[in-house]
Scaffold this motif. Structure first.
Motif: not given
Length: 186
Positions: A59-61, A71, A73-75, A183-186
């Protein structure tokens, strides 16, 4: 590698320099979920882990404060690995970027089991850390031969919160710094 942080601050070292521990990002110590309480030995779980055991990190953090933004981000897991990236901005200027991978060694070319975390901060060579502890929604990676950091912990404390703790020495009980992500929107 990371001792060079005074010249080239990376995502992992910027906070250690005090750039982001202004009260918004840094939190007090947390206690990870006990794997023994759930009937699992955390070290044995790490030895037998697959990449899907770390899917909770996908997710996006975002950690954001006055004049600072981090920021991560992990796929999601695919083909035996997860791909991560991070960006740190201070005063509207990019101060570091980092690429990271989390590999399931049993899927790759190495005849080993378990997971390995490789961090590549701001164009530096990669540093490899073994996943030594794995609990539901948390993991610890270590490389006691690395200069800084020697250990990193991630714990998802709720569906929308992720804490990263970075330790200068693998034997330290208190982290050099920690960051609370939302958590953040990607």
């Amino acid at each position: 590698m990371y001792r060079d942080h005074l010249k080239r601050p990376s995502f992992l070292t910027t906070a250690a320099l005090g750039a982001i521990c202004g009260g918004v990002f840094c939190v007090g110590p947390f206690v990870p979920l006990s794997a023994q309480e759930r009937g699992r030995d955390p070290e044995q779980a790490a030895a037998n882990a697959t990449i899907h055991d770390a899917a909770w990190m996908a997710g996006c953090w975002l950690a954001e404060g006055p004049d600072a933004r981090d920021e991560e981000v992990w796929l999601a897991p695919a083909a035996g690995m997860m791909l991560g990236m991070a960006r740190s901005v201070r005063g509207g200027r990019l101060v570091s970027v980092e690429l990271a991978t989390l590999w399931d060694l049993s899927v790759g070319e190495r005849p080993e089991e378990g997971l390995v975390f490789v961090a590549r901060p701001s164009g530096q060579d990669g540093a490899e850390f073994r996943v030594v502890t794995l609990v539901p929604n948390g993991m610890r990676v270590e490389n006691p031969d690395h200069d800084f950091p020697q250990a990193i912990e991630y714990l998802r404390t709720s569906r929308d919160s992720l804490v990263a703790r970075v330790f200068g020495d693998a034997d330290d009980t208190d982290p050099a710094f920690q960051i609370l992500y939302a958590r953040n929107n990607c």
